[in-house]
Design a protein around this motif. Structure first.
Motif, short mmCIF file in Angstrom:
data_model
loop_
_atom_site.label_atom_id
_atom_site.label_comp_id
_atom_site.label_asym_id
_atom_site.label_seq_id
_atom_site.Cartn_x
_atom_site.Cartn_y
_atom_site.Cartn_z
N ARG A 217 -59.24 -23.96 0.29
CA ARG A 217 -59.94 -24.68 1.33
C ARG A 217 -59.29 -26.03 1.60
N SER A 218 -58.76 -26.67 0.57
CA SER A 218 -58.18 -28.00 0.78
C SER A 218 -56.99 -27.95 1.73
N CYS B 152 -56.56 -30.43 5.17
CA CYS B 152 -55.44 -31.34 5.46
C CYS B 152 -54.44 -30.75 6.45
N HIS B 153 -54.69 -29.54 6.93
CA HIS B 153 -53.87 -28.89 7.96
C HIS B 153 -52.42 -28.64 7.55
N ARG C 76 -43.43 -19.30 7.30
CA ARG C 76 -44.63 -18.54 6.93
C ARG C 76 -45.26 -19.19 5.71
N ALA C 77 -46.58 -19.29 5.71
CA ALA C 77 -47.27 -19.95 4.60
C ALA C 77 -48.53 -19.18 4.25
N VAL C 78 -48.87 -19.23 2.99
CA VAL C 78 -50.11 -18.64 2.51
C VAL C 78 -50.67 -19.55 1.42
N LEU D 147 -55.02 -34.75 0.54
CA LEU D 147 -56.26 -34.87 1.30
C LEU D 147 -56.51 -36.30 1.78
N SER D 148 -56.13 -37.28 0.97
CA SER D 148 -56.39 -38.67 1.36
C SER D 148 -55.30 -39.25 2.26
N ALA D 149 -54.12 -38.62 2.30
CA ALA D 149 -53.04 -39.06 3.20
C ALA D 149 -52.39 -37.82 3.81
N PRO D 150 -53.16 -37.01 4.55
CA PRO D 150 -52.64 -35.71 5.02
C PRO D 150 -51.45 -35.81 5.96
#
Length: 181
Positions: A1-2, A6-7, A18-20, A151-154
């Protein structure tokens, strides 16, 4: 989920990669960690080498795979986000020749937040981790970021992520260019 928050998946896919994202079970015994990650990588059936990204406790779960004797055949790079290194499973190949790359030479990006109290970037463990990778590690400390610095500096993290992944894909000598130290 994280990774959704952070996209990061969108950032690398936007760069043509490609990413998973996979959630590893923190209760896995050390002896089964490598085979678990190998099973996931095998199920993907990707032809190209992968870049493995681990954050926090997942580092101890994925690092035995990254440090496996045949890693150079499957892993193009490794990103550790304030993640501890489990080097207990590191065993050099028995038939290693001087021309064989060592898993310890796998291009590695060590990312920390300067406000991280769980795994501070200046801790002995962080220094040991950088030293373990035999000069192939690049350490970046994100200002104003905590333990979950992705998460704090995406935006800063995603820029590093894309630069590193694309650098590994292109076999650049310097995997990432960063303005942070």
């Amino acid at each position: 989920r994280s990774w959704q928050v952070c996209h990061s998946l969108e950032a690398v896919s936007g760069a043509g990669v490609r990413a998973v994202a996979v959630q590893l079970d923190p209760k896995l015994a050390a002896s089964s960690r490598t085979s678990h990650v190998e099973a996931i990588v095998g199920a993907l059936r990707w032809e190209r080498k992968i870049v493995l990204v681990s954050s926090s406790a997942a580092g101890a779960l994925s690092s035995p795979f990254v440090l496996g004797p045949d890693t150079f055949l499957r892993v193009a790079g490794h990103i550790s986000i304030a993640a501890p290194l489990d080097s207990s499973a590191h065993r050099p190949r028995a038939d290693t020749r001087e021309t064989d790359p060592s898993p310890r030479k796998t291009p590695t990006l060590l990312v920390f937040g300067d406000l991280d109290n769980s795994f501070p970037p200046d801790s002995p463990q962080a220094h040991d981790q950088a030293a373990f990778f035999s000069g192939s590690a690049h350490k970046v400390v994100l200002p104003g970021a905590g333990h979950a610095c992705h998460l704090s500096a995406p935006e800063d993290f995603n820029r590093l992520l894309v630069d590193f992944v694309c650098g590994c894909r292109d076999d650049r000598k310097v995997p990432v260019a960063a303005e942070w130290t």
